[in-house]
Design a protein around this motif. Structure first.
Motif, mmCIF file in Angstrom:
data_model
loop_
_atom_site.group_PDB
_atom_site.id
_atom_site.type_symbol
_atom_site.label_atom_id
_atom_site.label_comp_id
_atom_site.label_asym_id
_atom_site.label_seq_id
_atom_site.Cartn_x
_atom_site.Cartn_y
_atom_site.Cartn_z
ATOM 1 N N HIS A 137 -32.748 99.584 80.472
ATOM 2 C CA HIS A 137 -33.574 98.871 79.493
ATOM 3 C C HIS A 137 -34.556 97.933 80.202
ATOM 4 O O HIS A 137 -35.707 97.793 79.776
ATOM 5 C CB HIS A 137 -32.693 98.083 78.526
ATOM 6 N N LYS A 138 -34.110 97.291 81.276
ATOM 7 C CA LYS A 138 -34.997 96.431 82.055
ATOM 8 C C LYS A 138 -36.145 97.246 82.641
ATOM 9 O O LYS A 138 -37.304 96.818 82.620
ATOM 10 C CB LYS A 138 -34.211 95.751 83.181
ATOM 11 N N ARG A 139 -35.825 98.436 83.141
ATOM 12 C CA ARG A 139 -36.865 99.316 83.724
ATOM 13 C C ARG A 139 -37.841 99.769 82.654
ATOM 14 O O ARG A 139 -39.065 99.835 82.908
ATOM 15 C CB ARG A 139 -36.186 100.525 84.375
ATOM 16 N N PHE A 140 -37.364 100.076 81.467
ATOM 17 C CA PHE A 140 -38.242 100.482 80.370
ATOM 18 C C PHE A 140 -39.170 99.343 79.966
ATOM 19 O O PHE A 140 -40.358 99.551 79.706
ATOM 20 C CB PHE A 140 -37.417 100.926 79.162
ATOM 21 N N ALA A 141 -38.621 98.130 79.887
ATOM 22 C CA ALA A 141 -39.442 96.972 79.518
ATOM 23 C C ALA A 141 -40.568 96.785 80.528
ATOM 24 O O ALA A 141 -41.720 96.532 80.158
ATOM 25 C CB ALA A 141 -38.580 95.715 79.445
ATOM 26 N N GLU A 142 -40.248 96.918 81.810
ATOM 27 C CA GLU A 142 -41.258 96.791 82.863
ATOM 28 C C GLU A 142 -42.321 97.883 82.735
ATOM 29 O O GLU A 142 -43.512 97.619 82.937
ATOM 30 C CB GLU A 142 -40.589 96.885 84.239
ATOM 31 N N TYR A 143 -41.883 99.093 82.398
ATOM 32 C CA TYR A 143 -42.834 100.202 82.246
ATOM 33 C C TYR A 143 -43.843 99.917 81.133
ATOM 34 O O TYR A 143 -45.055 100.060 81.322
ATOM 35 C CB TYR A 143 -42.093 101.510 81.948
ATOM 36 N N TYR A 144 -43.346 99.511 79.963
ATOM 37 C CA TYR A 144 -44.251 99.283 78.830
ATOM 38 C C TYR A 144 -45.130 98.047 79.047
ATOM 39 O O TYR A 144 -46.275 98.013 78.606
ATOM 40 C CB TYR A 144 -43.458 99.176 77.529
ATOM 41 N N GLU A 145 -44.595 97.039 79.734
ATOM 42 C CA GLU A 145 -45.424 95.869 80.048
ATOM 43 C C GLU A 145 -46.574 96.265 80.974
ATOM 44 O O GLU A 145 -47.675 95.712 80.874
ATOM 45 C CB GLU A 145 -44.578 94.771 80.689
ATOM 46 N N ALA A 146 -46.316 97.222 81.855
ATOM 47 C CA ALA A 146 -47.356 97.691 82.768
ATOM 48 C C ALA A 146 -48.465 98.454 82.040
ATOM 49 O O ALA A 146 -49.558 98.636 82.575
ATOM 50 C CB ALA A 146 -46.750 98.580 83.853
ATOM 51 N N GLN A 147 -48.188 98.886 80.809
ATOM 52 C CA GLN A 147 -49.196 99.616 80.016
ATOM 53 C C GLN A 147 -50.145 98.673 79.282
ATOM 54 O O GLN A 147 -51.161 99.106 78.731
ATOM 55 C CB GLN A 147 -48.514 100.529 78.985
ATOM 56 N N LEU A 148 -49.838 97.383 79.255
ATOM 57 C CA LEU A 148 -50.655 96.420 78.518
ATOM 58 C C LEU A 148 -52.008 96.226 79.199
ATOM 59 O O LEU A 148 -52.101 96.129 80.419
ATOM 60 C CB LEU A 148 -49.932 95.076 78.403
ATOM 61 N N TYR A 184 -45.583 96.346 71.688
ATOM 62 C CA TYR A 184 -44.699 95.189 71.522
ATOM 63 C C TYR A 184 -43.316 95.530 70.955
ATOM 64 O O TYR A 184 -42.306 95.016 71.461
ATOM 65 C CB TYR A 184 -45.368 94.126 70.653
ATOM 66 N N PRO A 185 -43.209 96.375 69.908
ATOM 67 C CA PRO A 185 -41.858 96.678 69.391
ATOM 68 C C PRO A 185 -40.941 97.280 70.452
ATOM 69 O O PRO A 185 -39.756 96.922 70.528
ATOM 70 C CB PRO A 185 -42.132 97.671 68.258
#
Length: 272
Positions: free
Chosen positions: A80-91, A101-102
Motif C-alpha cells: 500500500h505504501k508503494r502504491f501511494a508513492e506511485y500515484y503521488e508520482a502521477q500528480l 486523490y481517492p
C-alpha cells in the motif's frame, strides 16, 4: 503469478496495467505473459475503461478476499505504501490531480500513514467543494472523463468539517512539530477558504492570514500566493480596495524575490 495476484489485490478497484508494470518491475513482455495466464485461468478478467484504458479485475470478489487474507500484514502495508508513492508520482499540480486523490487516500490509510491520509483528504475536500449563489457546496468528481455534480446541504457540509476538525486535533497530539506544520498549512488554508465561502468572513480572513504567516515561516511560496490571492478576491467581493491593494502589493514584492510565471500572470490580470 502469485506475486501478480497479490499486487492486484491491493488495488482500490480496477487493476491498472501501467501501475502494475511499474510496481512489479517486470518487463512488458513478462507481465503480459503472466496476465495472459491469469486471464486464461479465469482469475482475472480484462476490460476497457470508458476512456479506452485496458484494465483488469478479479473474476470474483471471493478470490480477491482470499489472496488478501493470505498475505502478511507487513506485506500489505509495504504494498500500500508503494502504491501511494506511485500515484503521488502521477500528480502534475493541475486540477486533474483530484482524480488520483481517492486512491492516494486509500493506500495511505491502509499503510497506516494517518498524516498523509489526512493531507490528501483535505486537498480533495478543498478541490471538490464549490459554492454556488445559493450557498450550497457543489462537488464535482471526475471518473473516467465524466463529471457528476452532487449537491450537499449545510448540515452535511458541517458534519464533514467537524470530522476533519476532530481528525486534525488527533493528529496534532502525536505528530512531530515539523511534520505537523505542513499539515497545518493545508488545514488553515482549506478551512479559511471554506469559512469565507459559507459567509464567515472574519474567521476565514484570520485563517488565511495565519496561512500566509506559516507559509512564510516554512518558505512555502505556493501557499503564500494562495493566501494572498484569496485575500485579493475577498477584497474584490467586499469592495474593500485597501485589502485588495495590500494583497496585490505583497504579491508584487514576493514576485520580485521569487519568480513564478503562474502567479505573475494572475497578478497582472488582477492588477490591470
Amino acid at each position: 503469478a502469485v506475486k501478480i495476484l497479490e499486487i492486484a489485490a491491493v488495488f482500490l478497484d480496477n487493476v491498472q496495467v501501467d501501475a502494475l508494470l511499474t510496481i512489479t518491475g517486470n518487463s512488458k513482455i513478462e507481465l503480459m505473459e503472466l496476465l495472459d495466464d491469469l486471464v486464461s485461468r479465469r482469475l482475472l478478467v480484462e476490460h476497457f475503461s470508458p476512456g479506452g484504458e485496458l484494465q483488469l479485475h478479479f473474476s470474483h470478489n471471493k478470490i480477491k478476499e482470499f489472496v488478501t487474507e493470505e498475505m502478511s500484514k507487513s506485506k500489505k502495508v509495504l504494498l500500500h505504501k508503494r502504491f501511494a508513492e506511485y500515484y503521488e508520482a502521477q500528480l502534475k499540480q493541475t486540477d486533474d490531480d483530484s482524480e488520483h486523490y481517492p486512491r492516494i487516500m486509500y493506500h495511505h490509510q491502509e499503510s497506516r500513514n494517518r498524516t498523509k491520509y489526512f493531507e490528501y483528504r483535505l486537498k480533495r475536500f478543498a478541490g471538490l467543494v464549490r459554492i454556488n449563489h445559493e450557498m450550497f457546496p457543489e462537488i464535482n468528481e471526475k471518473n473516467d472523463h465524466t463529471k457528476t455534480a452532487i449537491y450537499l446541504d449545510k448540515e452535511e457540509i458541517e458534519k464533514e468539517l467537524n470530522l476533519i476538525q476532530e481528525e486534525y486535533e488527533t493528529i496534532g497530539e502525536y505528530e512531530s512539530q515539523e511534520g505537523f506544520k505542513e499539515i497545518q498549512l493545508v488545514y488553515l488554508f482549506t478551512m479559511g477558504r471554506l469559512q469565507v465561502d459559507v459567509g464567515n468572513h472574519q474567521t476565514g480572513r484570520q485563517l488565511i492570514a495565519n496561512t500566509i504567516q506559516l507559509a512564510e515561516e516554512l518558505k512555502n511560496h505556493d501557499y503564500q500566493y494562495k493566501g494572498w490571492f484569496k485575500l485579493v478576491h475577498m477584497g474584490i467581493n467586499a469592495f474593500d480596495l485597501q485589502e485588495m491593494a495590500q494583497a496585490l502589493n505583497a504579491i508584487e514584492a514576493q514576485l520580485a524575490r521569487v519568480h513564478d510565471e503562474g502567479a505573475l500572470g494572475k497578478w497582472l490580470r488582477l492588477k490591470g
